[in-house]
Write a protein that holds these residues in place. Sequence first.
Motif, PDB file in Angstrom:
ATOM      1  N   LEU A   1       0.839  -1.214  -0.012  1.00 21.08           N
ATOM      2  CA  LEU A   1       0.030   0.157  -0.200  1.00 21.08           C
ATOM      3  C   LEU A   1       0.812   1.320   0.020  1.00 21.08           C
ATOM      4  CD1 LEU A   1      -2.927  -1.028   2.572  1.00 21.08           C
ATOM      5  CD2 LEU A   1      -2.963  -0.956   0.145  1.00 21.08           C
ATOM      6  N   HIS A   2       2.174   1.205  -0.090  1.00 21.83           N
ATOM      7  CA  HIS A   2       3.213   2.428   0.002  1.00 21.83           C
ATOM      8  C   HIS A   2       2.866   2.838   1.139  1.00 21.83           C
ATOM      9  CE1 HIS A   2       4.555   1.506  -4.370  1.00 21.83           C
ATOM     10  NE2 HIS A   2       2.764   1.635  -4.760  1.00 21.83           N
ATOM     11  N   LEU A   3       2.993   2.214   2.201  1.00 23.68           N
ATOM     12  CA  LEU A   3       2.888   2.763   3.563  1.00 23.68           C
ATOM     13  C   LEU A   3       4.278   2.267   4.382  1.00 23.68           C
ATOM     14  CD1 LEU A   3      -0.696   2.055   4.485  1.00 23.68           C
ATOM     15  CD2 LEU A   3       0.225   4.163   4.042  1.00 23.68           C
TER      16      LEU A   3
ATOM     17  N   HIS B   1       0.026   9.771  -6.729  1.00 25.06           N
ATOM     18  CA  HIS B   1      -0.252   8.588  -6.177  1.00 25.06           C
ATOM     19  C   HIS B   1      -1.441   8.853  -5.372  1.00 25.06           C
ATOM     20  CE1 HIS B   1       0.121   4.259  -5.360  1.00 25.06           C
ATOM     21  NE2 HIS B   1      -0.083   4.619  -3.926  1.00 25.06           N
ATOM     22  N   ARG B   2      -2.259   7.760  -5.274  1.00 26.07           N
ATOM     23  CA  ARG B   2      -3.715   7.732  -4.416  1.00 26.07           C
ATOM     24  C   ARG B   2      -3.795   6.820  -3.280  1.00 26.07           C
ATOM     25  NH1 ARG B   2      -8.695   5.707  -6.534  1.00 26.07           N
ATOM     26  NH2 ARG B   2      -7.216   3.970  -6.611  1.00 26.07           N
ATOM     27  N   TRP B   3      -4.050   7.251  -1.993  1.00 27.27           N
ATOM     28  CA  TRP B   3      -3.958   6.134  -1.154  1.00 27.27           C
ATOM     29  C   TRP B   3      -5.583   5.971  -0.721  1.00 27.27           C
ATOM     30  CZ3 TRP B   3       0.200   9.113  -1.800  1.00 27.27           C
ATOM     31  CH2 TRP B   3       1.513   8.566  -1.772  1.00 27.27           C
ATOM     32  N   ASP B   4      -5.890   4.824  -0.759  1.00 26.94           N
ATOM     33  CA  ASP B   4      -7.367   4.695  -0.434  1.00 26.94           C
ATOM     34  C   ASP B   4      -7.559   4.395   1.084  1.00 26.94           C
ATOM     35  OD1 ASP B   4      -9.960   3.171  -1.749  1.00 26.94           O
ATOM     36  OD2 ASP B   4      -9.262   2.388   0.504  1.00 26.94           O
TER      37      ASP B   4
ATOM     38  N   LEU C   1      -6.081   2.131   4.196  1.00 26.21           N
ATOM     39  CA  LEU C   1      -5.424   3.141   5.201  1.00 26.21           C
ATOM     40  C   LEU C   1      -6.005   2.710   6.491  1.00 26.21           C
ATOM     41  CD1 LEU C   1      -4.882   6.616   3.578  1.00 26.21           C
ATOM     42  CD2 LEU C   1      -3.156   4.834   3.969  1.00 26.21           C
TER      43      LEU C   1
ATOM     44  N   LEU D   1       2.875   7.665   4.452  1.00 26.76           N
ATOM     45  CA  LEU D   1       2.421   7.451   3.047  1.00 26.76           C
ATOM     46  C   LEU D   1       3.901   7.665   2.146  1.00 26.76           C
ATOM     47  CD1 LEU D   1      -0.210   8.063   4.542  1.00 26.76           C
ATOM     48  CD2 LEU D   1      -0.967   9.194   2.509  1.00 26.76           C
TER      49      LEU D   1
ATOM     50  N   ASP E   1      -9.773   9.454   1.138  1.00 22.36           N
ATOM     51  CA  ASP E   1      -8.678   9.184   0.103  1.00 22.36           C
ATOM     52  C   ASP E   1      -7.628  10.246   0.113  1.00 22.36           C
ATOM     53  OD1 ASP E   1      -9.904   6.703  -0.442  1.00 22.36           O
ATOM     54  OD2 ASP E   1     -10.573   7.496  -2.447  1.00 22.36           O
TER      55      ASP E   1
END
Lengths: 372, 372, 372, 372
Positions: B36-38, C60-63, C67, C91, C328
């Motif tokens: 998740l790119h965390l 980039h998008r984090w959901d 998360l 992130l 998001d």
Amino acid sequence: MNENDYSTTHVAPQVPEPTPEEERELNAMYDRMEQLHLKPLWRQIGNLMPNHPEPDAVAHRWDWEELYSIAQRSGELVPVGRGGERRALGLANPGLGGPTYIAPTLWAAIQYLAPGENAPEHRHSQNAFRFVIEGEGVWTVVNGDAVPMRRGDFLLTPGWAYHGHHNIATEPMAWLDGLDIPFARQMDTGFFEYGTERLTDESTPEHSRSERLWAHPGLRPVAYPGARAASPIGRYAWEFTDRALSEQLALEDAGFPGVVSPGHAAIRFTNPTTGSDVMPTIRAEFHRLRPDAVTKTLHEVGNRVFQVFEGSATAFIGEKTFELKRGDVVNVPSWKPWHIAAGSEGADLFCFSDHPIFEKLDLNRTFNPEGI
Amino acid sequence: MNENDYSTTHVAPQVPEPTPEEERELNAMYDRMEQLHLKPLWRQIGNLMPNHPEPDAVAHRWDWEELYSIAQRSGELVPVGRGGERRALGLANPGLGGPTYIAPTLWAAIQYLAPGENAPEHRHSQNAFRFVIEGEGVWTVVNGDAVPMRRGDFLLTPGWAYHGHHNIATEPMAWLDGLDIPFARQMDTGFFEYGTERLTDESTPEHSRSERLWAHPGLRPVAYPGARAASPIGRYAWEFTDRALSEQLALEDAGFPGVVSPGHAAIRFTNPTTGSDVMPTIRAEFHRLRPDAVTKTLHEVGNRVFQVFEGSATAFIGEKTFELKRGDVVNVPSWKPWHIAAGSEGADLFCFSDHPIFEKLDLNRTFNPEGI
Amino acid sequence: MNENDYSTTHVAPQVPEPTPEEERELNAMYDRMEQLHLKPLWRQIGNLMPNHPEPDAVAHRWDWEELYSIAQRSGELVPVGRGGERRALGLANPGLGGPTYIAPTLWAAIQYLAPGENAPEHRHSQNAFRFVIEGEGVWTVVNGDAVPMRRGDFLLTPGWAYHGHHNIATEPMAWLDGLDIPFARQMDTGFFEYGTERLTDESTPEHSRSERLWAHPGLRPVAYPGARAASPIGRYAWEFTDRALSEQLALEDAGFPGVVSPGHAAIRFTNPTTGSDVMPTIRAEFHRLRPDAVTKTLHEVGNRVFQVFEGSATAFIGEKTFELKRGDVVNVPSWKPWHIAAGSEGADLFCFSDHPIFEKLDLNRTFNPEGI
Amino acid sequence: MNENDYSTTHVAPQVPEPTPEEERELNAMYDRMEQLHLKPLWRQIGNLMPNHPEPDAVAHRWDWEELYSIAQRSGELVPVGRGGERRALGLANPGLGGPTYIAPTLWAAIQYLAPGENAPEHRHSQNAFRFVIEGEGVWTVVNGDAVPMRRGDFLLTPGWAYHGHHNIATEPMAWLDGLDIPFARQMDTGFFEYGTERLTDESTPEHSRSERLWAHPGLRPVAYPGARAASPIGRYAWEFTDRALSEQLALEDAGFPGVVSPGHAAIRFTNPTTGSDVMPTIRAEFHRLRPDAVTKTLHEVGNRVFQVFEGSATAFIGEKTFELKRGDVVNVPSWKPWHIAAGSEGADLFCFSDHPIFEKLDLNRTFNPEGI
């Protein structure tokens, strides 16, 4: 000012003619207001709030030969010393009545020091400078730093710096003093203290310590970072002023920008710690006009004072015209349109103004009727 | 950086040893985070947020003779021209890996121009300066203004000014370039454009027009009021730098203040329109140490680079000691305590730094362990 | 980066193909350079100085659901406490490799605190804020001032302020943390210190003392004059943000100016002592888009991060398109053109950026290809 | 001022008594000087440059009941309209002679508007505010924005904004006007223009558009970045002033800082784009004293004017003592020591001053003889 005089640009209130009975009632009311320390705006507004600045100050020229001769005479008749403090003749604007104001904000005076004389030390919150129209042999001591004074030099005594002068030459010396005394007096900001009767440093160095530390182009001592309210340079030597002006004209000759307008070079004396004016209330500049060059016409909020350093010129200020020769002083009241035309040999003009006050307060305004 | 390496000053999280089952669950979680790119702060904080700056950059000395000799060699083997743009050898900090950074913010390079060579014009948002360690005969043309380069001169090419160089002498010439390329690269702020192949002005005047207009102490052209982001002075001639430093030491001899500390004179190159640094990201100074004088020890946020202009010195930087002779370059990484001791003939040191960046962002901090 | 890769916009140096002998000499020279910690500019310039910012960071998008769910999982598996300090999931920009940077300057993380948990006090020179996407029941204690955290609130922890958090509710709570950790790490400016393990104030007031003193429109306490580097307001309560945005749209409905562009209201969180950004390195804003409204397209130097607070939107960033729903997070790398289109129910977007860094350093640049 | 009067703190020049012959010569010289518009400093210095400000202005109290009753009377006898412009009664400092100045810089007046009356639009470079001591039902229209006026509100009309007022209520309304008219008049900076006779917006909204856009704590519209010379907030509603003061006292009760001194809460009205004063020349504050609380004694350069909003107090100004009740106005001349003691029910005091002028010019000075 007549309270019932409306300036031409304000209309008179459209009030029907009162009956005698109404007149009596009005008068009773106005009497009562006076007892209560009240004044009605409607009887004053034209004077209080004119359409544009209508200064009481008038444009006036002071003749250098007369100034110098009467300064000389005062040197014979009046000693300089504690109490009177300075042998300074203030240029009193004919429009400003009693006190010695060349402008509502500015004081200008000729100061005269005979050989061997000593002006004792004092300090004041008023900002001061000196500009030397001729002679040499005086040192002004500013916070213990002995500063030579020579023709063309521009010298600072910022507010609250102790200072005194002495003349070690065999000739008397006279120069132009500029201060913000009227501003301080009218705005109730002034403080004053005596210092020593004798100068704290009687040496006569070629350069002041302030110049040795600060008068290098674009360089500042690392030991003293930060901004200062006033310039730390005590003496702006003529040599540099002259060179900067010559270079502007030489660049113009070579087709490059730099002058204010054709044939009109000008530098501003600045505080090297900020790049802005030398002192918080006073701007100082030096203008050089080629033979027959003419400055642009300007209306400006605030007051300028010019002194001819070399050459001759004609100043056009409002409706008035003044012929100026070496040493003559002329002032431009607020918002009066002005321009200056150099004589056939050109003109070098020292100039100071109160423009920084109005710029800082967002009250400045400039208008060039020729449209630039 | 090892993510699980805690810097010595951070304690390790007090977590009980996980069971094998917990270990599996944790690993699953960490795998999922990676997808998740965390990244969890608790496994990184010592590296990300050390107790004080722990720069990857290391202090390093570059030897002038080696620098000059390899620059010469590149002059034989590699032409200068469009595409490569400059024959510049970047000093690459051994601690910073791949790209040519002497510090995270700063680039320093030796630039070499053979007789008759021409470096074509271009411009970039990166701020640049040149400092001339020896030689003469090159003119750099900045926005159409031909600026001579001579030993001791400090020259500016602020961001987005077109510039090129040509060498009209019969000797090659080498100098130190300083730019904020690494800052621009890492922060993604850089813009670049080609200019003309030939220089826009091939004249070789004694002084640049920028000097003629702006390099007068405490004076500025009235035609250009207001503050500018970068100094309008293209060349800070050695003559003035030298004089300013000599005067500080003479004042010290006479018992007056002005030096940074005993035997240590220093000037900062400034923007005369503001009194602050020459360019928004780069500070430049010149330091002169009397024979055997020692500077105060400082920890400072930010990076300094020194080049010995004359004399010799020993630099103490963190745990390291460097002997420096004429032309040698040394850098001080952030927060490493440093002081410099002059050799028996004293030392003249050019210095540049990124301190303005951190002062403007309220991130600067200085600490003198000797307690001043 | 491949050193010999020229960006498409730089031309390759026009060098004739070397002979085998020349090749050997060149290689010898380059080897020698490497030993001397030197790198030639001509082999790097395209990478070092691209024609415009070419960030390694990617959009980039984090959901939010992902998360939140992994944050929850970490709450089950990993305790929070001294050493790890915070249960924060950073992130990590997929383009920036190892460390947890959402941008070269900025850190963004989801922080999660279970009921009854306590994050111990510490302080660091890095500037920090929190934005609450949902929940309530946590108080953050900043320099001894207990600050409630509720949905929509924007909370400050300026550099070097001690701070810790505790959750007194029966529900876990998660929020967005933003810091300038990457800038501090890369620029070597960071300092860090532990504070107390227990919070210095365990009270749970309705409003922080900082709000009671400073969060009144256009009013400031006379006891605290002067400018501060960071805002003294600890909590920008949602109630005021919401009202300010609603008023902009109501003014637009009534035909008056105020919005950024049609259907696009936005406020900036500011430091009331200066009117500028809340902290020296970080800008924070809140944007509200009417249903189907579209923002103008911008290229900007610097990085933005958006989090959807309410509604839904589509973000167009460079070549990429991201569908965004509540919670998001998406980032905009430097100079990538971006615009956002609201969904059919409109969109409320929290936004933070590093723009103040580049504005202060005169490196900011904005370009609107639609030509405003 | 008598030119030969030396203020007590200046010594008289130590000049020997002139002989009759010398006397004649001196008189001839002084006559000549007068003809030449010159005045010798040595006969004036005590008046021109006192040891500390010696204002002509005196402290004075105006009684609200008397003010209101004469304002009412003028409402019966004098119409309001173009020419007279406003039905404003200026408070004329008894020490300042002719024109209506409450201080050398400041104008204060009671303005009175009967039901249905209309004050036509005009604009002037003078900065203006209004403070509402009682009533409601008037809207002032500032640059086309209709601003309601209600008890406790502080309202701005910065220089050069068009403005007019109308009273839509069935009751007359009176309020305090403050302007920098005397500064503009004495310094020759004022410009004035008529606008429309009828108001440009006759609506009567609950809040002005300026409040809806700008009066949110710590928030500003993104559409309007940058600093402005004057605050964009047209109305500082009483609700917020009252709350901010109450909170300071509540924090004091709880043992936290925030008040100016024990029992003395105070807020300054500010320009949210800069955090500094609402207008370039005028500072405005609101002070709340607990029952029997006493402010610290201060000497300050510049002038203050207080109006009691609620409660009662005793003002000690120089040698004078004034009993103040609701609505009374009192002024503090420059450098006169002052303190205020609240009555048994406490006191709410509106205050305005010219301090920003002197702070910007580095002429401010404050002295607390109690040593804090």
